[in-house]
Structures are given as structure tokens and as C-alpha cells.
Write an enzyme that holds these catalytic residues in place. Structure first.
Site, PDB file in Angstrom:
ATOM      1  N   ASP A  38      32.185 -15.082 -55.859  1.00 56.03           N
ATOM      2  CA  ASP A  38      31.347 -16.289 -55.819  1.00 56.03           C
ATOM      3  C   ASP A  38      30.254 -16.221 -56.883  1.00 56.03           C
ATOM      4  OD1 ASP A  38      32.958 -16.848 -53.704  1.00 56.03           O
ATOM      5  OD2 ASP A  38      31.409 -16.733 -52.173  1.00 56.03           O
ATOM      6  N   LYS A  93      39.319 -25.176 -49.712  1.00 58.14           N
ATOM      7  CA  LYS A  93      39.091 -25.767 -48.374  1.00 58.14           C
ATOM      8  C   LYS A  93      39.206 -27.294 -48.416  1.00 58.14           C
ATOM      9  CE  LYS A  93      36.118 -22.121 -46.519  1.00 58.14           C
ATOM     10  NZ  LYS A  93      35.819 -21.294 -47.702  1.00 58.14           N
ATOM     11  N   ASP A  96      40.594 -33.682 -46.848  1.00 55.96           N
ATOM     12  CA  ASP A  96      40.652 -35.148 -46.907  1.00 55.96           C
ATOM     13  C   ASP A  96      42.084 -35.627 -46.587  1.00 55.96           C
ATOM     14  OD1 ASP A  96      39.870 -37.828 -47.443  1.00 55.96           O
ATOM     15  OD2 ASP A  96      38.458 -37.116 -48.951  1.00 55.96           O
ATOM     16  N   ILE A  97      42.300 -36.919 -46.661  1.00 54.63           N
ATOM     17  CA  ILE A  97      43.628 -37.475 -46.371  1.00 54.63           C
ATOM     18  C   ILE A  97      44.629 -37.034 -47.451  1.00 54.63           C
ATOM     19  CG2 ILE A  97      42.734 -39.456 -45.096  1.00 54.63           C
ATOM     20  CD1 ILE A  97      43.344 -41.143 -47.686  1.00 54.63           C
ATOM     21  N   ASN A  99      46.682 -38.423 -49.568  1.00 55.72           N
ATOM     22  CA  ASN A  99      46.686 -38.994 -50.916  1.00 55.72           C
ATOM     23  C   ASN A  99      45.525 -38.474 -51.760  1.00 55.72           C
ATOM     24  OD1 ASN A  99      47.847 -40.930 -52.836  1.00 55.72           O
ATOM     25  ND2 ASN A  99      45.820 -41.895 -52.652  1.00 55.72           N
ATOM     26  N   SER A 151      34.590 -17.296 -40.047  1.00 58.94           N
ATOM     27  CA  SER A 151      33.821 -16.086 -39.733  1.00 58.94           C
ATOM     28  C   SER A 151      32.392 -16.408 -39.308  1.00 58.94           C
ATOM     29  CB  SER A 151      33.767 -15.185 -40.977  1.00 58.94           C
ATOM     30  OG  SER A 151      33.072 -15.833 -42.032  1.00 58.94           O
ATOM     31  N   ARG A 232      29.963 -10.186 -51.227  1.00 59.62           N
ATOM     32  CA  ARG A 232      28.712  -9.517 -51.582  1.00 59.62           C
ATOM     33  C   ARG A 232      28.726  -8.017 -51.333  1.00 59.62           C
ATOM     34  NH1 ARG A 232      25.434 -13.947 -48.380  1.00 59.62           N
ATOM     35  NH2 ARG A 232      27.523 -14.122 -47.467  1.00 59.62           N
TER      36      ARG A 232
HETATM   37  P1  BMP Z   1      30.809 -12.622 -48.476  1.00 61.77           P
HETATM   38  O1  BMP Z   1      31.674 -11.371 -48.228  1.00 61.77           O
HETATM   39  O2  BMP Z   1      29.898 -12.466 -49.626  1.00 61.77           O
HETATM   40  O3  BMP Z   1      30.140 -13.106 -47.219  1.00 61.77           O
HETATM   41  O4  BMP Z   1      31.818 -13.788 -48.946  1.00 61.77           O
HETATM   42  C1  BMP Z   1      32.736 -14.367 -48.063  1.00 61.77           C
HETATM   43  C2  BMP Z   1      33.618 -15.365 -48.776  1.00 61.77           C
HETATM   44  O5  BMP Z   1      34.619 -15.828 -47.872  1.00 61.77           O
HETATM   45  C3  BMP Z   1      32.914 -16.597 -49.311  1.00 61.77           C
HETATM   46  O6  BMP Z   1      33.537 -16.955 -50.521  1.00 61.77           O
HETATM   47  C4  BMP Z   1      33.178 -17.673 -48.267  1.00 61.77           C
HETATM   48  O7  BMP Z   1      33.302 -18.977 -48.844  1.00 61.77           O
HETATM   49  C5  BMP Z   1      34.526 -17.253 -47.705  1.00 61.77           C
HETATM   50  N1  BMP Z   1      34.744 -17.588 -46.277  1.00 61.77           N
HETATM   51  C6  BMP Z   1      33.944 -17.080 -45.275  1.00 61.77           C
HETATM   52  O8  BMP Z   1      32.995 -16.326 -45.523  1.00 61.77           O
HETATM   53  N2  BMP Z   1      34.232 -17.414 -43.967  1.00 61.77           N
HETATM   54  C7  BMP Z   1      35.252 -18.220 -43.621  1.00 61.77           C
HETATM   55  O9  BMP Z   1      35.476 -18.448 -42.445  1.00 61.77           O
HETATM   56  C8  BMP Z   1      36.080 -18.734 -44.645  1.00 61.77           C
HETATM   57  C9  BMP Z   1      35.806 -18.400 -45.962  1.00 61.77           C
HETATM   58  O10 BMP Z   1      36.598 -18.859 -46.914  1.00 61.77           O
END
Ligand code: BMP
Length: 262
Positions: A38, A93, A96-97, A99, A151, A232
Site C-alpha cells: 500500500d 474490491k 457496483d452493478i 455493467n 479482518s 505494514r
Molecule cells: P496491513 O497488513 O498493513 O494491515 O494491510 C492489510 C491489507 O489487506 C490492506 O491492503 C487492506 O486493504 C487489505 N485488507 C484488509 O486489511 N482486511 C480485509 O478484510 C480485506 C483487505 O483486502
């Protein structure tokens, strides 16, 4: 139960060519680690991909956070994917619909379908979202994941929503090859979904913004998921990305070896 089979055994039986190649790649590289890159600059993203490349099976991107995005970034990431033998997952992620997602996936600035092996979507709009993405992705040999769970604290993706998502994946399993999920769900005859789990960290448990980090072993051994997604924990402030990627690769792979030996 596919959780007890090796990635290699599963690759031999898989019907989707990209999922098949991905499972083979994991076994060949002994990696079930995906880095969530990211980063907001092109140079930063390329540098990270090159550093962690030897240790990962999948580079997960959020391409819309890159301030100086251009086609050269895509070309360089594609070259790094070849050099280090990993695939690319644009964590778009879609929501949307049918189309609209067709256009978002194929067109615009990013043209995601042209370079991203895997993408994902929320099931909020209903099955039209899969149909739209599938029309674009299937001819290009792409595949997708559905977000069955998240998560983050307080997520609404649970219970009936998660169950319906799994049913939809079964209906379109030529294109939907797995889930973003926190645990493996009960397999039915013919199921072999790839479970990818974000929110993984060896050293911390939360970020103060709702993210919840679990240990790699908990995710792969206890919950039976296939891929750990780490952001991270690998590129965070003061960390050495190559050192951390190796550490997570070993943790994820050892948990997998323990699981298939159960
Ligand atoms: P980090 O380990 O720095 O928290 O990053 C987690 C990554 O996973 C981010 O890119 C976030 O968009 C993605 N993510 C998430 O943390 N939880 C979810 O449920 C779905 C995800 O795509």
C-alpha cells in the site's frame, strides 16, 4: 478436505488455469506470502516489489493510491513478476452493478484486467457483479476472489452474507477461485477454493483504526487458510522489507507444512 492436500496436489486437479498456475507457483517458491504493497509512489512500490519479490507468491496492490501512476508502472511490475516469479492481485474490491464493474475492470486509467492476474469483489450488489467481471476476465484467463469476511472490527460480512457469498462462488467456480476470509469453510464435493487472509502481523495486534492482526500460524494452521496477506508488518516504518518478508515467508510456510502433516 483440500486443507490437508498440498498446494501441488491441488494444482493438478484445479480447473481454473490461473488458480492452477498460482498453486504450482506457491509450491515451487515455497511461499504462501502475499505482500500488501500500500505505497503511494511509483518508485516506492517498485522498490518494495523488487525487495520482497524473492519471498512472495503474490503482490497485492491498491493501484489507485499511487499518486504518479502510469503505464510504465504496470510494465515494471509485470517485469518484476516475471523476474521474481510472483503473481499480481489488484485488491480493487469492486462493489457496483455488473455493467459498471465491467467498465471499471477493463477501462479507465488503470485497465486492471490487462495486468492483474487476480482481483476481488464484494457480493453486496448480487450475482450480477460476478457475471460482469467474468465477462471481461474469463477470456483473459483472469480469476477473482469474493470478500466473504473482513479482518476489521465490526465488519458486516458475516453469517448469512458469508454463506450466500460461498454459494455464489460455487455457482461461478470457473472464475471465482477463492475468498478473502478469516477461516476455511466446510468443503463440499468438488470445492477447492483458495483462502487468502489479510490482517496478519507477527509483532502487533491492532492499528487503532479497526485493523486486527493475527499470527501466521493461527491463520494457516488453526484456521486452514492458504495465503497470508501482510502489509505494514513488512514495509512499516523502520522495517527492513526483505528481512521481514523472509521471516513471514518462513512462518507461513512452516504453518502450512504442519497443517498438511496433520
Ligand atoms: P496491513 O497488513 O498493513 O494491515 O494491510 C492489510 C491489507 O489487506 C490492506 O491492503 C487492506 O486493504 C487489505 N485488507 C484488509 O486489511 N482486511 C480485509 O478484510 C480485506 C483487505 O483486502
Amino acid at each position: 478436505m483440500s486443507a490437508q492436500k498440498s498446494y501441488l496436489e491441488r494444482s493438478k486437479l484445479h480447473s481454473n488455469p490461473t488458480a492452477k498456475a498460482f498453486l504450482e507457483l506457491m509450491e515451487r517458491k515455497k511461499s504462501n506470502l502475499s505482500v500488501a504493497a500500500d505505497l503511494t509512489t511509483k518508485a516506492g512500490l517498485i522498490e518494495l516489489a523488487d525487495k520482497v519479490g524473492p519471498y512472495i507468491c503474490l503482490l497485492k496492490t491498491h493501484i489507485d493510491v499511487v499518486e504518479d501512476f502510469d503505464q510504465d508502472l504496470v510494465d515494471q511490475l509485470t517485469a518484476l513478476a516475471k523476474k521474481h516469479d510472483f503473481m499480481i492481485f489488484e485488491d480493487r474490491k469492486f462493489a457496483d452493478i455488473g455493467n459498471t464493474v465491467k467498465l471499471q475492470y477493463s477501462s479507465g486509467v488503470y485497465k486492471i484486467a490487462s495486468w492483474s492476474h487476480i482481483t476481488n469483489a464484494h457480493m453486496v450488489p448480487g450475482e450480477g457483479i460476478i457475471q460482469g467481471l467474468r465477462e471481461v476476465g474469463l477470456p483473459l484467463n483472469r480469476c477473482m476472489l469474493l470478500l466473504a469476511e473482513m479482518s476489521s472490527a465490526g465488519t458486516l460480512a458475516k453469517g448469512d452474507y458469508t454463506e450466500t457469498t460461498v454459494q455464489m462462488a460455487r455457482k461461478y467456480k470457473d472464475f471465482v477461485v477463492g475468498f478473502i476470509a478469516m477461516k476455511r469453510y466446510a468443503d463440499q464435493e468438488g470445492d477447492d477454493f483458495i483462502y487468502m487472509t489479510p490482517g496478519v502481523g507477527l509483532d502487533q495486534t491492532s492499528d487503532g483504526l479497526g485493523q486486527q492482526w493475527k499470527q501466521p500460524r493461527e491463520v494457516v494452521y488453526d484456521q486452514g487458510c492458504d495465503v497470508i496477506i501482510v502489509g505494514r508488518g513488512i514495509y512499516g516504518k523502520g522495517r527492513d522489507p526483505a528481512f521481514e518478508a523472509k521471516r513471514y515467508q518462513e512462518a507461513g510456510w512452516n504453518a502450512y507444512l504442519e497443517r498438511i502433516a496433520k
